[in-house]
Design a protein around this motif. Sequence first.
Motif, PDB file in Angstrom:
ATOM      1  N   ASN A 107       0.744  -1.125  -0.183  1.00 27.49           N
ATOM      2  CA  ASN A 107      -0.242  -0.222  -0.049  1.00 27.49           C
ATOM      3  C   ASN A 107       1.196   1.256   0.489  1.00 27.49           C
ATOM      4  O   ASN A 107       1.391   1.471   1.496  1.00 27.49           O
ATOM      5  CB  ASN A 107      -0.872  -0.006   1.358  1.00 27.49           C
ATOM      6  N   GLU A 108       1.479   1.732  -0.716  1.00 25.31           N
ATOM      7  CA  GLU A 108       2.559   2.971  -1.480  1.00 25.31           C
ATOM      8  C   GLU A 108       1.375   3.897  -1.871  1.00 25.31           C
ATOM      9  O   GLU A 108       0.515   3.963  -3.599  1.00 25.31           O
ATOM     10  CB  GLU A 108       3.723   2.976  -2.011  1.00 25.31           C
ATOM     11  N   PRO A 109       1.580   5.252  -1.261  1.00 23.58           N
ATOM     12  CA  PRO A 109       0.671   6.240  -1.679  1.00 23.58           C
ATOM     13  C   PRO A 109       0.725   6.831  -3.061  1.00 23.58           C
ATOM     14  O   PRO A 109       0.202   6.944  -3.721  1.00 23.58           O
ATOM     15  CB  PRO A 109       0.360   7.123  -0.573  1.00 23.58           C
ATOM     16  N   SER A 110       2.217   6.157  -3.460  1.00 24.56           N
ATOM     17  CA  SER A 110       2.643   7.363  -4.772  1.00 24.56           C
ATOM     18  C   SER A 110       2.940   6.634  -5.772  1.00 24.56           C
ATOM     19  O   SER A 110       3.065   7.069  -6.494  1.00 24.56           O
ATOM     20  CB  SER A 110       4.332   7.339  -4.015  1.00 24.56           C
ATOM     21  N   GLY A 111       2.233   5.122  -5.470  1.00 24.13           N
ATOM     22  CA  GLY A 111       1.935   4.408  -6.726  1.00 24.13           C
ATOM     23  C   GLY A 111       1.187   3.488  -7.033  1.00 24.13           C
ATOM     24  O   GLY A 111       0.140   4.167  -6.071  1.00 24.13           O
ATOM     25  N   GLY A 112       1.031   3.411  -7.709  1.00 26.94           N
ATOM     26  CA  GLY A 112      -0.318   2.981  -8.432  1.00 26.94           C
ATOM     27  C   GLY A 112       0.213   1.345  -8.708  1.00 26.94           C
ATOM     28  O   GLY A 112       1.396   1.127  -8.828  1.00 26.94           O
ATOM     29  N   THR A 113      -1.040   0.386  -9.685  1.00 23.46           N
ATOM     30  CA  THR A 113      -0.272  -0.734 -10.108  1.00 23.46           C
ATOM     31  C   THR A 113       1.493  -0.489 -11.143  1.00 23.46           C
ATOM     32  O   THR A 113       0.704   0.405 -12.188  1.00 23.46           O
ATOM     33  CB  THR A 113      -0.986  -1.326 -11.393  1.00 23.46           C
ATOM     34  N   GLY A 114       2.222  -0.933 -11.301  1.00 22.31           N
ATOM     35  CA  GLY A 114       3.616  -0.816 -11.352  1.00 22.31           C
ATOM     36  C   GLY A 114       4.126   0.419 -10.549  1.00 22.31           C
ATOM     37  O   GLY A 114       5.592   0.297 -12.157  1.00 22.31           O
ATOM     38  N   SER A 115       4.419   0.780 -10.201  1.00 17.80           N
ATOM     39  CA  SER A 115       5.506   1.911  -9.227  1.00 17.80           C
ATOM     40  C   SER A 115       5.927   0.469  -8.089  1.00 17.80           C
ATOM     41  O   SER A 115       6.080  -0.431  -8.965  1.00 17.80           O
ATOM     42  CB  SER A 115       4.646   2.120  -8.704  1.00 17.80           C
ATOM     43  N   PRO A 117       8.315  -1.182  -6.666  1.00 21.32           N
ATOM     44  CA  PRO A 117       8.362  -2.095  -5.545  1.00 21.32           C
ATOM     45  C   PRO A 117       9.458  -2.215  -4.711  1.00 21.32           C
ATOM     46  O   PRO A 117       9.809  -1.773  -4.209  1.00 21.32           O
ATOM     47  CB  PRO A 117       8.483  -3.120  -6.354  1.00 21.32           C
ATOM     48  N   VAL A 118       7.798  -2.818  -3.559  1.00 20.33           N
ATOM     49  CA  VAL A 118       8.659  -2.683  -2.298  1.00 20.33           C
ATOM     50  C   VAL A 118       9.486  -4.884  -2.194  1.00 20.33           C
ATOM     51  O   VAL A 118       9.164  -4.814  -2.869  1.00 20.33           O
ATOM     52  CB  VAL A 118       8.031  -2.812  -1.260  1.00 20.33           C
ATOM     53  N   SER A 143      14.094 -13.002   0.531  1.00 23.10           N
ATOM     54  CA  SER A 143      13.635 -12.116   0.099  1.00 23.10           C
ATOM     55  C   SER A 143      12.553 -12.351  -1.029  1.00 23.10           C
ATOM     56  O   SER A 143      13.460 -13.061  -1.854  1.00 23.10           O
ATOM     57  CB  SER A 143      15.265 -11.376   0.399  1.00 23.10           C
ATOM     58  N   GLN A 144      11.892 -10.956  -0.680  1.00 27.31           N
ATOM     59  CA  GLN A 144      10.811 -11.201  -1.761  1.00 27.31           C
ATOM     60  C   GLN A 144      10.811  -9.417  -2.356  1.00 27.31           C
ATOM     61  O   GLN A 144      10.119  -8.829  -2.072  1.00 27.31           O
ATOM     62  CB  GLN A 144       9.902 -11.958  -1.799  1.00 27.31           C
ATOM     63  N   THR A 145      10.610  -8.732  -3.492  1.00 28.15           N
ATOM     64  CA  THR A 145      10.436  -7.907  -4.227  1.00 28.15           C
ATOM     65  C   THR A 145       8.614  -7.930  -4.843  1.00 28.15           C
ATOM     66  O   THR A 145       9.067  -8.946  -5.977  1.00 28.15           O
ATOM     67  CB  THR A 145      11.695  -7.132  -4.878  1.00 28.15           C
ATOM     68  N   LEU A 146       8.435  -7.425  -4.942  1.00 28.61           N
ATOM     69  CA  LEU A 146       6.898  -7.440  -4.813  1.00 28.61           C
ATOM     70  C   LEU A 146       6.326  -6.193  -4.763  1.00 28.61           C
ATOM     71  O   LEU A 146       6.587  -4.841  -4.521  1.00 28.61           O
ATOM     72  CB  LEU A 146       6.264  -7.880  -3.384  1.00 28.61           C
ATOM     73  N   ALA A 186       7.899  -7.943  11.041  1.00 29.89           N
ATOM     74  CA  ALA A 186       8.390  -8.468   9.630  1.00 29.89           C
ATOM     75  C   ALA A 186       9.438  -6.655   9.144  1.00 29.89           C
ATOM     76  O   ALA A 186       9.013  -5.664   9.857  1.00 29.89           O
ATOM     77  CB  ALA A 186       6.840  -8.193   8.496  1.00 29.89           C
ATOM     78  N   THR A 187      10.173  -7.229   8.087  1.00 36.49           N
ATOM     79  CA  THR A 187      10.979  -6.229   7.698  1.00 36.49           C
ATOM     80  C   THR A 187      10.572  -5.624   5.956  1.00 36.49           C
ATOM     81  O   THR A 187      10.692  -6.760   5.398  1.00 36.49           O
ATOM     82  CB  THR A 187      12.426  -5.848   7.652  1.00 36.49           C
ATOM     83  N   ILE A 188      10.560  -4.207   5.739  1.00 37.57           N
ATOM     84  CA  ILE A 188      10.770  -3.945   4.386  1.00 37.57           C
ATOM     85  C   ILE A 188      11.551  -2.716   3.825  1.00 37.57           C
ATOM     86  O   ILE A 188      11.499  -1.929   4.383  1.00 37.57           O
ATOM     87  CB  ILE A 188       9.050  -3.646   3.717  1.00 37.57           C
ATOM     88  N   ILE A 189      11.291  -3.382   2.782  1.00 35.71           N
ATOM     89  CA  ILE A 189      12.818  -1.961   2.297  1.00 35.71           C
ATOM     90  C   ILE A 189      12.528  -1.022   0.702  1.00 35.71           C
ATOM     91  O   ILE A 189      11.317  -2.273   0.879  1.00 35.71           O
ATOM     92  CB  ILE A 189      14.102  -2.652   1.971  1.00 35.71           C
TER      93      ILE A 189
END
Length: 243
Positions: A107-115, A117-118, A143-146, A186-189
């Motif tokens: 849930n990233e406010p600056s992005g949409g589909t295709g923005s 990834p985290v 680790s997973q980049t999604l 959890a930890t997310i970058i």
Amino acid sequence: MKKILSTLALVIGALTVLSFTPSNAYADGIIFVGSNEIRPDGVGIRTVLSIQSPGNSSTESGGVRWTGSNDQIFGDATRGGTNNTVLASELGLSATNSNVLIGFNVNEPSGGTGSDPVTVTGMVLTAYDQSGNVVFTAQLLQSQTLSLLGNGQGTADYVFGLDAAAQQRLAAALAANPNLRLGLEATIINAQGGPESFYLNLGRGGAPVPEPTTMVLLGTGLAGLAARMRSKRRKANKEEQNS
């Protein structure tokens, strides 16, 4: 006679390797299952964790644990009531079905589909007894980049689960004490604001289907086995010819 013994040894070796291959394809922890929209509260799925990167930081890390008397929130866990441990029995978990699934919502406010990834670099599922003692823990194995799939909160974009070995350990813990509580961290970058949310749900059936990389490892192992068998067969034939 040498040829028969050689063939028998190869067969026994192949069966031994094959018997261990499935367990070696897993490594006792949390694995990535794939993309899957599951809906949280209201249809039996519990929202258990929301984490949000503070200030200008692109890293968010936090969780919730059970102390024996209450939930303890730590790190970048946010939004109050969405951070809580949950009874295994409320999820339907038991010694006969320990297939817990972890839904993850980007849930990233600056992005949409295709923005941008985290990347989920860490995830730990912990089971506590009534006194707050840790009786089970499982960590993310890779680790997973999604990328964001949906729009905002409301559904999980991706699903993680326990591999077969971790499910067996959780089943044993539940057999000894069915009143366990589950907590998640959890930890997310590469986060751009968040908050990212995690949900717990009960999976139906056996162990989650492993991600493609796990299947590649399995296929590579089988290919290696076949190569070794061919090499040994050629060597045995040469020895027989020279004897």
